[in-house]
Scaffold this motif. Sequence first.
Motif, PDB file in Angstrom:
ATOM      1  N   ARG A   1     -15.331  -8.671 -16.806  1.00  0.00           N
ATOM      2  CA  ARG A   1     -13.922  -9.094 -16.885  1.00  0.00           C
ATOM      3  C   ARG A   1     -13.286  -8.795 -15.528  1.00  0.00           C
ATOM      4  NH1 ARG A   1     -13.186  -8.577 -22.635  1.00  0.00           N
ATOM      5  NH2 ARG A   1     -15.321  -8.732 -23.474  1.00  0.00           N
ATOM      6  N   PHE A   2     -12.939  -9.825 -14.783  1.00  0.00           N
ATOM      7  CA  PHE A   2     -12.582  -9.560 -13.393  1.00  0.00           C
ATOM      8  C   PHE A   2     -11.200 -10.023 -12.949  1.00  0.00           C
ATOM      9  CE2 PHE A   2     -14.849 -13.624 -13.499  1.00  0.00           C
ATOM     10  CZ  PHE A   2     -14.060 -14.447 -12.722  1.00  0.00           C
ATOM     11  N   SER A   3     -10.424 -10.652 -13.804  1.00  0.00           N
ATOM     12  CA  SER A   3      -9.109 -11.123 -13.357  1.00  0.00           C
ATOM     13  C   SER A   3      -8.172  -9.960 -13.053  1.00  0.00           C
ATOM     14  CB  SER A   3      -8.471 -12.001 -14.424  1.00  0.00           C
ATOM     15  OG  SER A   3      -7.086 -12.159 -14.192  1.00  0.00           O
ATOM     16  N   PRO A   4      -7.527  -9.951 -11.885  1.00  0.00           N
ATOM     17  CA  PRO A   4      -6.571  -8.869 -11.577  1.00  0.00           C
ATOM     18  C   PRO A   4      -5.379  -8.880 -12.525  1.00  0.00           C
ATOM     19  CG  PRO A   4      -6.386 -10.636  -9.960  1.00  0.00           C
ATOM     20  CD  PRO A   4      -7.613 -10.937 -10.787  1.00  0.00           C
ATOM     21  N   TYR A   5      -4.959 -10.078 -12.931  1.00  0.00           N
ATOM     22  CA  TYR A   5      -3.815 -10.179 -13.836  1.00  0.00           C
ATOM     23  C   TYR A   5      -4.169  -9.646 -15.222  1.00  0.00           C
ATOM     24  CZ  TYR A   5      -2.169 -13.336 -10.173  1.00  0.00           C
ATOM     25  OH  TYR A   5      -1.794 -13.874  -8.966  1.00  0.00           O
ATOM     26  N   CYS A   6      -5.393  -9.927 -15.664  1.00  0.00           N
ATOM     27  CA  CYS A   6      -5.826  -9.410 -16.966  1.00  0.00           C
ATOM     28  C   CYS A   6      -5.965  -7.900 -16.938  1.00  0.00           C
ATOM     29  CB  CYS A   6      -7.155 -10.054 -17.362  1.00  0.00           C
ATOM     30  SG  CYS A   6      -7.032 -11.839 -17.659  1.00  0.00           S
ATOM     31  N   TRP A   7      -6.455  -7.373 -15.833  1.00  0.00           N
ATOM     32  CA  TRP A   7      -6.568  -5.918 -15.719  1.00  0.00           C
ATOM     33  C   TRP A   7      -5.185  -5.263 -15.759  1.00  0.00           C
ATOM     34  CZ3 TRP A   7      -9.900  -2.255 -16.485  1.00  0.00           C
ATOM     35  CH2 TRP A   7     -11.261  -2.564 -16.511  1.00  0.00           C
ATOM     36  N   ARG A   8      -4.192  -5.900 -15.188  1.00  0.00           N
ATOM     37  CA  ARG A   8      -2.837  -5.345 -15.247  1.00  0.00           C
ATOM     38  C   ARG A   8      -2.377  -5.204 -16.696  1.00  0.00           C
ATOM     39  NH1 ARG A   8       0.339  -8.822 -10.512  1.00  0.00           N
ATOM     40  NH2 ARG A   8      -1.023  -8.215  -8.773  1.00  0.00           N
ATOM     41  N   VAL A   9      -2.640  -6.232 -17.493  1.00  0.00           N
ATOM     42  CA  VAL A   9      -2.221  -6.200 -18.890  1.00  0.00           C
ATOM     43  C   VAL A   9      -3.060  -5.208 -19.686  1.00  0.00           C
ATOM     44  CG1 VAL A   9      -1.943  -7.552 -20.997  1.00  0.00           C
ATOM     45  CG2 VAL A   9      -1.367  -8.565 -18.788  1.00  0.00           C
ATOM     46  N   ARG A  10      -4.355  -5.178 -19.439  1.00  0.00           N
ATOM     47  CA  ARG A  10      -5.239  -4.232 -20.133  1.00  0.00           C
ATOM     48  C   ARG A  10      -4.732  -2.798 -19.928  1.00  0.00           C
ATOM     49  NH1 ARG A  10     -10.563  -3.261 -22.114  1.00  0.00           N
ATOM     50  NH2 ARG A  10     -10.802  -5.504 -22.453  1.00  0.00           N
ATOM     51  N   LEU A  11      -4.401  -2.457 -18.707  1.00  0.00           N
ATOM     52  CA  LEU A  11      -3.914  -1.106 -18.427  1.00  0.00           C
ATOM     53  C   LEU A  11      -2.545  -0.858 -19.050  1.00  0.00           C
ATOM     54  CD1 LEU A  11      -5.104  -0.831 -14.727  1.00  0.00           C
ATOM     55  CD2 LEU A  11      -6.029   0.407 -16.684  1.00  0.00           C
ATOM     56  N   ALA A  12      -1.710  -1.894 -19.091  1.00  0.00           N
ATOM     57  CA  ALA A  12      -0.399  -1.750 -19.727  1.00  0.00           C
ATOM     58  C   ALA A  12      -0.543  -1.491 -21.221  1.00  0.00           C
ATOM     59  CB  ALA A  12       0.443  -2.993 -19.484  1.00  0.00           C
ATOM     60  N   LEU A  13      -1.482  -2.176 -21.861  1.00  0.00           N
ATOM     61  CA  LEU A  13      -1.725  -1.954 -23.284  1.00  0.00           C
ATOM     62  C   LEU A  13      -2.243  -0.542 -23.543  1.00  0.00           C
ATOM     63  CD1 LEU A  13      -3.345  -5.402 -24.122  1.00  0.00           C
ATOM     64  CD2 LEU A  13      -1.229  -4.523 -25.145  1.00  0.00           C
ATOM     65  N   LEU A  14      -3.124  -0.081 -22.681  1.00  0.00           N
ATOM     66  CA  LEU A  14      -3.626   1.284 -22.814  1.00  0.00           C
ATOM     67  C   LEU A  14      -2.497   2.297 -22.632  1.00  0.00           C
ATOM     68  CD1 LEU A  14      -6.976   0.891 -20.841  1.00  0.00           C
ATOM     69  CD2 LEU A  14      -6.750   1.292 -23.305  1.00  0.00           C
TER      70      LEU A  14
ATOM     71  N   TYR B   1       7.809  -2.816 -27.719  1.00  0.00           N
ATOM     72  CA  TYR B   1       7.316  -1.453 -27.970  1.00  0.00           C
ATOM     73  C   TYR B   1       7.932  -0.526 -26.928  1.00  0.00           C
ATOM     74  CZ  TYR B   1       3.901  -4.323 -30.470  1.00  0.00           C
ATOM     75  OH  TYR B   1       3.300  -5.243 -31.292  1.00  0.00           O
ATOM     76  N   PRO B   2       9.173  -0.086 -27.147  1.00  0.00           N
ATOM     77  CA  PRO B   2       9.903   0.660 -26.120  1.00  0.00           C
ATOM     78  C   PRO B   2       9.351   2.044 -25.798  1.00  0.00           C
ATOM     79  CG  PRO B   2      11.167   0.562 -28.166  1.00  0.00           C
ATOM     80  CD  PRO B   2      10.007  -0.369 -28.340  1.00  0.00           C
ATOM     81  N   ASP B   3       8.529   2.604 -26.668  1.00  0.00           N
ATOM     82  CA  ASP B   3       7.940   3.905 -26.358  1.00  0.00           C
ATOM     83  C   ASP B   3       7.010   3.772 -25.150  1.00  0.00           C
ATOM     84  OD1 ASP B   3       9.284   4.987 -28.475  1.00  0.00           O
ATOM     85  OD2 ASP B   3       7.553   5.002 -29.838  1.00  0.00           O
ATOM     86  N   ALA B   4       6.928   4.839 -24.351  1.00  0.00           N
ATOM     87  CA  ALA B   4       6.099   4.838 -23.134  1.00  0.00           C
ATOM     88  C   ALA B   4       6.428   3.625 -22.265  1.00  0.00           C
ATOM     89  CB  ALA B   4       4.610   4.846 -23.499  1.00  0.00           C
ATOM     90  N   PRO B   5       7.662   3.554 -21.745  1.00  0.00           N
ATOM     91  CA  PRO B   5       8.086   2.372 -20.984  1.00  0.00           C
ATOM     92  C   PRO B   5       7.249   2.138 -19.735  1.00  0.00           C
ATOM     93  CG  PRO B   5       9.657   4.167 -20.736  1.00  0.00           C
ATOM     94  CD  PRO B   5       8.723   4.578 -21.824  1.00  0.00           C
ATOM     95  N   LEU B   6       7.076   0.865 -19.425  1.00  0.00           N
ATOM     96  CA  LEU B   6       6.386   0.456 -18.204  1.00  0.00           C
ATOM     97  C   LEU B   6       7.360   0.337 -17.042  1.00  0.00           C
ATOM     98  CD1 LEU B   6       4.204  -2.313 -19.855  1.00  0.00           C
ATOM     99  CD2 LEU B   6       3.293  -0.273 -18.709  1.00  0.00           C
ATOM    100  N   PHE B   7       8.605  -0.025 -17.340  1.00  0.00           N
ATOM    101  CA  PHE B   7       9.602  -0.265 -16.295  1.00  0.00           C
ATOM    102  C   PHE B   7      10.741   0.752 -16.347  1.00  0.00           C
ATOM    103  CE2 PHE B   7       7.659  -4.418 -17.160  1.00  0.00           C
ATOM    104  CZ  PHE B   7       7.200  -4.738 -15.893  1.00  0.00           C
ATOM    105  N   GLY B   8      11.435   0.832 -17.452  1.00  0.00           N
ATOM    106  CA  GLY B   8      12.504   1.819 -17.550  1.00  0.00           C
ATOM    107  C   GLY B   8      13.897   1.258 -17.492  1.00  0.00           C
ATOM    108  N   GLY B   9      14.072  -0.011 -17.845  1.00  0.00           N
ATOM    109  CA  GLY B   9      15.415  -0.555 -17.897  1.00  0.00           C
ATOM    110  C   GLY B   9      15.577  -1.832 -17.099  1.00  0.00           C
TER     111      GLY B   9
END
Length: 228
Positions: free
Chosen positions: A15-28, A79-87
């Motif tokens: 699995r090599f897409s950089p965009y997919c890896w961004r989402v995979r890590l965000a889900l984790l 899913y506001p818990d553990a925010p990725l951005f913060g507002g």
Amino acid sequence: MRQLFELCGEDRNIRFSPYCWRVRLALLHKGLEFEGVPIRFLEKQPLENADSKTVPVLNDKGTWVKDSFAIATYLDDTYPDAPLFGGAICNAQAVVLNDWLNRTMLMGIFPMIVADIHGKLDAKNAAYFRETREKFLGRSLEEAQAERADMLPAFRKALAPLRAGLRTTDFLSGAQPAWLDYAVMGTFMWAKVVSDIELLSDDDELAAWQERMLDLFDGHCRKTLEAE
């Protein structure tokens, strides 16, 4: 089950897409369970529900979202818990950062690994990749990648803003990782999965940060690389 549709090579475990890896890590980061669904470049049918021709696509139990940045903002809204951005202010600033990353990192790395990507594909998808990417590059994949030794110093220099973010904190987002860390690491994972290129020197501050990122989520990224 929540599904993340991810770009894969001839080996569907690659699995090599950089965009997919961004989402995979965000889900984790969110602690959300999901199934990674591998698809190849020419396998468009699974993405039709999202009205998309490219990955990543997230099927969140019937809600379909496309585009890595849109998925990240959707995850924070839903899913506001553990925010990725913060507002809202951080979200707006991240639009600028996202564009910078894509222009500087993705476009900087792409010609340096383009032939390596081609080598990970099956014959049909490799032919499609060669035709479209050579048209974009204006030269052969091999000619583009042959210049990577000359391109690497300029690429490393362009990452200076990221190093500035690590002067006083362990992560680009502060004391703990968040969206910017995952966006950058996802881009590095793109190269790590398909190529043996060393994008960072051992004494680079970003190399130490990268080791911390590899250790996150029970070493998820590191285990992925070791499994290859």
